[in-house]
Design a protein around this motif. Structure first.
Motif, short mmCIF file in Angstrom:
data_model
loop_
_atom_site.label_atom_id
_atom_site.label_comp_id
_atom_site.label_asym_id
_atom_site.label_seq_id
_atom_site.Cartn_x
_atom_site.Cartn_y
_atom_site.Cartn_z
N UNK A 153 46.02 57.50 49.61
CA UNK A 153 46.44 57.47 48.21
C UNK A 153 46.83 56.05 47.79
N UNK A 154 47.53 55.32 48.67
CA UNK A 154 47.87 53.93 48.37
C UNK A 154 46.59 53.13 48.12
N UNK A 155 45.60 53.33 48.97
CA UNK A 155 44.32 52.63 48.81
C UNK A 155 43.70 52.93 47.44
N UNK A 156 43.67 54.20 47.07
CA UNK A 156 43.08 54.59 45.79
C UNK A 156 43.83 53.99 44.61
N UNK A 157 45.17 54.01 44.69
CA UNK A 157 45.97 53.50 43.58
C UNK A 157 45.86 51.98 43.45
N UNK A 158 45.82 51.29 44.59
CA UNK A 158 45.67 49.83 44.56
C UNK A 158 44.30 49.45 44.00
N UNK A 159 43.26 50.12 44.47
CA UNK A 159 41.91 49.82 43.99
C UNK A 159 41.79 50.08 42.49
N UNK A 160 42.39 51.17 42.03
CA UNK A 160 42.35 51.48 40.60
C UNK A 160 43.09 50.42 39.79
N UNK A 161 44.25 50.00 40.29
CA UNK A 161 45.04 48.98 39.59
C UNK A 161 44.30 47.66 39.53
N UNK A 162 43.71 47.24 40.63
CA UNK A 162 42.96 45.98 40.66
C UNK A 162 41.76 46.02 39.71
#
Length: 310
Positions: A153-162
């Motif tokens: 989930x951290x990976x998904x949220x970081x990628x979305x934010x970037x």
């Protein structure tokens, strides 16, 4: 993709039909770590044993059949789909105590190796006012032990934010490791080790900003993503976090008689300044750099941090 969605809805619908006949087909399709949210109950039962026990109980009720029904996909993640259905449950034997009534089900399926498996399951009467959809989605995003985000989930949220961030002011990825955690497990046991991980996770949650992300990377390692990557912000976060972890009261026994354990952490930080080219930033890149920084911090003797400026 549309056909796949339609097939998933039909698949869930058929499983629910089978549930009220004997439930054997449904039991075979449940992922081994499925969470069952019981009928008209607030408790969450985790594990296949509890699920199978509940399914076996279904055989004690009068035989039923599914009448008019409607199933649809109400939420989609990268590798997960939430299917909800409303249907009429009709008794197949006259004179029984069960009456014709409406039911609602919510089933969360996660894609694993090109195949969808059920990971969360909920059935309730339609007159219930409790909304379970948010809880079901939340469960798949959380680490089961600490209840903070899992690494996926951290990976998904970081990628979305970037991808979506327009006013880029830098960012920082922090990898956090509990020092000498193996010794804690070996001397005090894994249950006490788990208690410490839970406490560390709670301190993380209370220390990060409301828009930052914290998750468990696995074992005794945690991830924190700071959207503000300024030098001052990163250093302030690290200072406060390390201090709060050291101040934490981690009793070596449940009654506290044997005193407190000193828990410390090491932190590796990959920091991107606001002047860095945002196009070069990715979750994978930040993760690797933070991991390298953590290795350097631990080589210094632990209970410290190291920042790599990118």
């Amino acid at each position: 993709m549309k056909k796949q969605k339609k097939d998933l809805c039909k698949y869930v619908q058929d499983l629910i039909k089978d549930l009220y006949r004997n439930g054997e087909r449904l039991s075979d399709c449940l992922e081994k770590n499925v969470t069952w949210i019981g009928e008209n109950e607030s408790e969450i039962y985790e594990g296949a044993k509890e699920v199978r026990w509940h399914l076996k109980r279904q055989k004690q009720f009068p035989l039923c059949k599914m009448g008019k029904s409607s199933f649809r996909i109400v939420w989609e993640g990268n590798d997960a789909v939430l299917v909800e259905g409303i249907y009429v449950l009709e008794p197949m034997e006259e004179g029984g105590f069960m009456l014709k009534n409406s039911q609602r089900c919510s089933i969360l399926l996660e894609k694993k190796k090109e195949k969808y498996e059920i990971v969360h399951f909920h059935i309730s009467d339609c007159h219930e006012n409790i909304v379970w959809r948010k809880d079901l989605i939340s469960q798949i995003q959380r680490d089961p032990l600490t209840q903070i985000y899992n690494v996926k989930t951290v990976k998904e949220k970081v990628e979305q934010w970037l991808k979506e961030e327009e006013n880029y002011q830098g960012c920082a990825m922090c990898m956090i490791d509990v020092d000498n955690f193996k010794n804690i497990n070996d001397t005090l046991g894994h249950l006490k080790g788990n208690d410490i991980l839970i406490q560390v996770a709670q301190i993380l949650k209370s220390t990060i900003g409301k828009n930052d992300f914290a998750g468990r990377a696995g074992g005794d390692e945690f991830l924190v993503f700071l959207k503000n990557g300024s030098q001052n912000r990163v250093e302030e976060f690290v200072r406060i976090l390390m201090e709060e972890i050291r101040k934490g009261r981690y009793n070596s026994s449940d009654d506290g008689i044997q005193g407190n354990i000193l828990v410390t952490i090491s932190i590796g930080i990959a920091r991107m300044s606001s002047g860095a080219d945002k196009r070069t930033v990715s979750y994978k890149y930040l993760f690797r750099q933070a991991d390298t920084a953590l290795y350097i911090a631990k080589k210094r003797g632990k209970n410290t941090f190291h920042i790599i400026n990118l």
